[in-house]
Design an enzyme around this catalytic site. Structure first.
Site, PDB file in Angstrom:
ATOM      1  N   GLU A 152       0.710  -1.321   0.038  1.00  0.00           N
ATOM      2  CA  GLU A 152       0.036   0.001   0.032  1.00  0.00           C
ATOM      3  C   GLU A 152       0.969   1.331  -0.053  1.00  0.00           C
ATOM      4  OE1 GLU A 152      -3.667   1.923   2.628  1.00  0.00           O
ATOM      5  OE2 GLU A 152      -2.068   0.595   3.794  1.00  0.00           O
ATOM      6  N   ASP A 187      -5.644   2.882  -1.358  1.00  0.00           N
ATOM      7  CA  ASP A 187      -6.361   3.717  -0.419  1.00  0.00           C
ATOM      8  C   ASP A 187      -6.749   5.082  -1.291  1.00  0.00           C
ATOM      9  OD1 ASP A 187      -6.853   5.351   1.869  1.00  0.00           O
ATOM     10  OD2 ASP A 187      -6.261   3.841   2.982  1.00  0.00           O
ATOM     11  N   GLN A 215      -9.415   1.040  -0.182  1.00  0.00           N
ATOM     12  CA  GLN A 215      -9.804   1.651   0.933  1.00  0.00           C
ATOM     13  C   GLN A 215     -10.292   3.209   0.819  1.00  0.00           C
ATOM     14  OE1 GLN A 215      -6.231   0.775   3.471  1.00  0.00           O
ATOM     15  NE2 GLN A 215      -7.446  -0.825   4.536  1.00  0.00           N
ATOM     16  N   GLU A 255     -12.060   2.694   6.026  1.00  0.00           N
ATOM     17  CA  GLU A 255     -10.831   2.663   6.934  1.00  0.00           C
ATOM     18  C   GLU A 255     -10.798   4.257   7.599  1.00  0.00           C
ATOM     19  OE1 GLU A 255      -6.152   1.177   7.468  1.00  0.00           O
ATOM     20  OE2 GLU A 255      -6.533   2.425   5.744  1.00  0.00           O
TER      21      GLU A 255
END
Length: 279
Positions: A152, A187, A215, A255
């Site tokens: 990530e 993300d 996310q 998240e």
């Protein structure tokens, strides 16, 4: 149809962790993710998943450490992963072994392999080489366990010095590893903070087939959609359209820390999701 998973490490902060499974199920979530499972027995967590009809969709490898005590305290010590750090390969390997055991016990098909902060004494090229070698070592083990490993990009405002910050860097690493067991965790919060233009990045990277999980949180404060700078109805419409075009059917982890952390605040803050689902 986009699928959203509750992140139990951040959502429902008003109740103890083990009670958050029930809270997520009551709010209609079918999937959950969290940072780390290692403080609890795997059978306890698996029982909660079964009891509440939930799918575990993601968790992280330990942030560091070579034994249970050091693994459980690593995050609080400020560790953010060891995969890119030369000389800490043994910690990375120990963490992968433990994570894959938990993944099989929880029926979880994805594990985020934490890349880590690059020490000042280590060049970017050295960190890349270490990261690629570690992932190439881990990929066959993940394949045997039926698990996909994810890396990530994380923004340096929230985690200063994190080695992997941009989408193109993560995808270059995945291409170099050259294994279907290693993909990117995209993300949108981190993407917006580093690069902006999240709709462009969705269009660019989702069709590659290298994005294994997504996310979201609203920049800059990392609360729920509708509290920050992004116009989420447009972002989610675009994401759904691109996902349908490239047949991406992964999960999107929520998240974020709820703006309202008082009792019931997480549930009250899910208006963005209920509006999206009705639409």
């Amino acid at each position: 149809m986009l699928r959203f998973a509750a992140n139990l490490s951040l959502m429902y902060p008003d109740v103890p962790f083990l009670e958050r499974f029930a809270a997520a199920a009551a709010d209609g979530f079918e999937g959950v993710e969290f940072l780390f499972p290692y403080a609890w027995d795997a059978s306890t967590l698996a029982g909660l998943l079964r009891e509440h009809g939930l799918q575990q969709v993601l968790f992280n490898t330990p942030a560091a450490g070579a034994d249970p005590a050091s693994m459980n305290s690593a995050w609080e010590r400020g560790e953010r992963g060891t995969a890119c750090v030369p000389g800490r390969e043994a910690e990375f390997r120990a963490g992968v072994h433990v994570a894959l055991e938990y993944a099989q016990a929880l029926g979880c098909p994805r594990v985020h392999a934490m890349v880590g902060v690059r020490p000042e004494s280590v060049s970017a090229e050295q960190a890349d080489a270490t990261l690629i070698a570690n992932l190439q070592w881990a990929a066959p083990l993940a394949a045997q366990a039926g698990v996909t490993l994810l890396i990530e990009p994380i923004n340096p405002r929230n985690v200063p010095g994190f080695h992997l910050q941009r989408q193109e860097h993560a995808h270059a690493i995945v291409e170099a590893v050259n294994s279907p067991q290693v993909q990117v965790q995209m993300d949108l919060f981190h993407c917006q903070r580093v690069q902006g233009d999240v709709m462009h990045h969705i269009s660019t990277w989702l069709p590659t087939g290298r994005v294994g999980h997504m996310q979201l949180a609203d920049p800059p404060t990392r609360h729920e959609p509708g509290t920050g700078e992004l116009h989420w109805p447009h972002v989610l419409q675009h994401l759904e359209r691109v996902a349908a075009q490239c047949k991406w059917s992964g999960w999107i982890g929520c998240e974020y820390t709820p703006l309202d952390t008082s009792a019931g605040g997480t549930s009250r803050g899910l208006g963005w999701l209920k509006t999206w689902q009705r639409a």
